[in-house]
Design an enzyme around this catalytic site. Structure first.
Site, PDB file in Angstrom:
ATOM      1  N   GLN A   1      48.040  37.259  45.477  1.00 29.14           N
ATOM      2  CA  GLN A   1      48.305  37.998  44.246  1.00 29.14           C
ATOM      3  C   GLN A   1      49.813  38.088  44.018  1.00 29.14           C
ATOM      4  OE1 GLN A   1      46.363  41.789  44.150  1.00 29.14           O
ATOM      5  NE2 GLN A   1      47.480  42.492  42.347  1.00 29.14           N
TER       6      GLN A   1
ATOM      7  N   GLN B   1      42.714  43.103  57.597  1.00 25.39           N
ATOM      8  CA  GLN B   1      43.784  42.554  56.760  1.00 25.39           C
ATOM      9  C   GLN B   1      44.236  43.534  55.687  1.00 25.39           C
ATOM     10  OE1 GLN B   1      43.427  40.548  53.206  1.00 25.39           O
ATOM     11  NE2 GLN B   1      44.061  38.536  53.974  1.00 25.39           N
TER      12      GLN B   1
ATOM     13  N   SER C   1      47.340  36.648  52.118  1.00 25.23           N
ATOM     14  CA  SER C   1      46.593  37.795  51.597  1.00 25.23           C
ATOM     15  C   SER C   1      45.328  37.334  50.869  1.00 25.23           C
ATOM     16  CB  SER C   1      47.506  38.635  50.693  1.00 25.23           C
ATOM     17  OG  SER C   1      46.893  39.845  50.311  1.00 25.23           O
ATOM     18  N   LEU C   2      45.258  37.531  49.560  1.00 23.24           N
ATOM     19  CA  LEU C   2      44.112  37.052  48.778  1.00 23.24           C
ATOM     20  C   LEU C   2      43.818  35.582  49.063  1.00 23.24           C
ATOM     21  CD1 LEU C   2      42.102  36.952  46.321  1.00 23.24           C
ATOM     22  CD2 LEU C   2      44.112  36.427  44.935  1.00 23.24           C
TER      23      LEU C   2
ATOM     24  N   ARG D   1      36.734  42.779  46.586  1.00 24.55           N
ATOM     25  CA  ARG D   1      38.017  43.161  47.189  1.00 24.55           C
ATOM     26  C   ARG D   1      38.971  43.706  46.125  1.00 24.55           C
ATOM     27  NH1 ARG D   1      43.135  40.516  48.309  1.00 24.55           N
ATOM     28  NH2 ARG D   1      43.884  40.902  50.437  1.00 24.55           N
TER      29      ARG D   1
ATOM     30  N   HIS E   1      48.218  46.224  52.132  1.00 27.06           N
ATOM     31  CA  HIS E   1      48.475  45.899  53.540  1.00 27.06           C
ATOM     32  C   HIS E   1      49.167  47.047  54.261  1.00 27.06           C
ATOM     33  CE1 HIS E   1      46.984  41.904  52.830  1.00 27.06           C
ATOM     34  NE2 HIS E   1      47.806  41.780  51.808  1.00 27.06           N
TER      35      HIS E   1
END
Length: 330
Positions: free
Chosen positions: A25, A268, A105-106, A130, A219
């Site tokens: 993202q 995560q 991440s994503l 998510r 995070h």
């Protein structure tokens, strides 16, 4: 060396040990779907729309930057363009020699799909779940993220510890390291008050803290409620027992078995993205020499060049860029 020269060289040796990497993202921008609109894979957009309940074509072609800053929409948009890029690059024969995948991440979800760990339908549903969970959590526990400039990891860790100690368990001490992206590229996550306090201390150490336009303190422990909501969606997915190794954000270790990913993805959400370590794992332990970035922008390409000496980077951010890659040199 120009991108064209770098890309052309990437195609010469089809047996190069290759890593596929996917951004997260923040890579989204208005009109991002135009880059893939005329490709054979565009039909995937309708599929993702069906799986997520979101009009993804509208999102990719007509949504403005403000709309795309909404966490749940941004994640579906970035994921879809990554799937398009991967499908087109695969069809073009660009993805020979793949030995591992990773995503920031994503992007880790797209990496799992590309690695054969999760089918498209399940991955799209997970990404949507998510995004919803993270957005809802951020509304309940507001926060922000910020990049730290000109300070090394030890200094940043010391400043974080100082702010946490000063603030105790109150809002004033809620700041954490969220991303370690590359040498000199660290991102913080926390409450606005705590990030502002760390920014003051950073100036004393000749550093600088720059706020990022994000929708929450991702995070970090402030995302704990999102993990609770995502758990149910993860439980409904069957991960493949064996798949191409994917290097996980939380510990920079490669996993080739689906049994680990439910716990890894929950962790995560509240843990730092160890991207620099992940790239070192790909380049060192897994022997990857070619890194193909699939999706909007070239954020990971820039990071990888700072981490892995001699790495061959191949950004595939549009159908036009892909066409140049597969066209023989005159």
């Amino acid at each position: 060396m120009t991108d064209r020269e770098t890309m052309g060289a990437a195609l010469v040796d089809e047996v190069s040990r290759t890593a596929l990497v996917f951004p997260g993202q923040g890579a989204q921008k208005a009109g991002m779907g135009e880059a893939w609109r005329d490709t054979a894979s565009w039909a995937l957009v309708a599929e993702v729309s069906e799986y997520t309940g979101i009009d993804v074509e509208e999102l990719l072609l007509k949504a403005d930057d403000e709309t795309l800053r909404r966490t749940d929409l941004a994640q579906v948009a970035v994921f879809t363009t990554e799937v398009l890029a991967h499908r087109e690059a695969e069809a073009a024969g660009l993805l020979g020699g793949v030995v591992a995948c990773a995503g920031h991440s994503l992007g880790e979800y797209t990496a799992l799909h590309a690695a054969g760990a999760v089918p498209l339908a399940d991955t799209a549903r997970l990404v949507a779940a998510r995004g919803r969970a993270m957005r809802a959590c951020a509304e309940r526990s507001p926060g922000t993220m910020a990049a730290v400039v000109r300070l090394g990891p030890e200094t940043v860790e010391a400043l974080v510890a100082r702010v946490q100690e000063e603030g105790g368990q109150e809002d004033g001490g809620q700041v954490w390291i969220a991303n370690v992206n590359a040498p000199g590229a660290i991102v913080l996550s926390g409450t606005a008050e705590a990030v502002d306090r760390l920014a003051e201390l950073a100036v004393e150490s000749e550093g600088k803290v720059i706020r990022l336009a994000v929708g929450g303190a991702f995070h970090s422990p402030l995302m704990a409620a999102a993990a609770d909501e995502l758990r149910e969606a993860l439980a409904a997915v069957d991960f493949a027992p064996e798949h191409t190794p994917v290097v996980a954000n939380v510990d920079a270790r490669p996993y080739a078995s689906g049994e680990h990913w439910r716990d890894l993805e929950l962790t995560q959400l509240t843990s730092p993205v160890r991207w620099e370590e992940s790239v070192r794992t790909l380049a060192g332990e897994l022997g990857c020499v070619r890194f193909v970035e699939l999706g909007p922008g070239r954020q990971l390409t820039g990071m990888i060049r700072r981490i892995a000496d001699g790495a061959l980077t191949v950004p595939v951010e549009s159908a036009a860029a892909l066409a140049k890659l597969i066209t023989p040199e005159p």
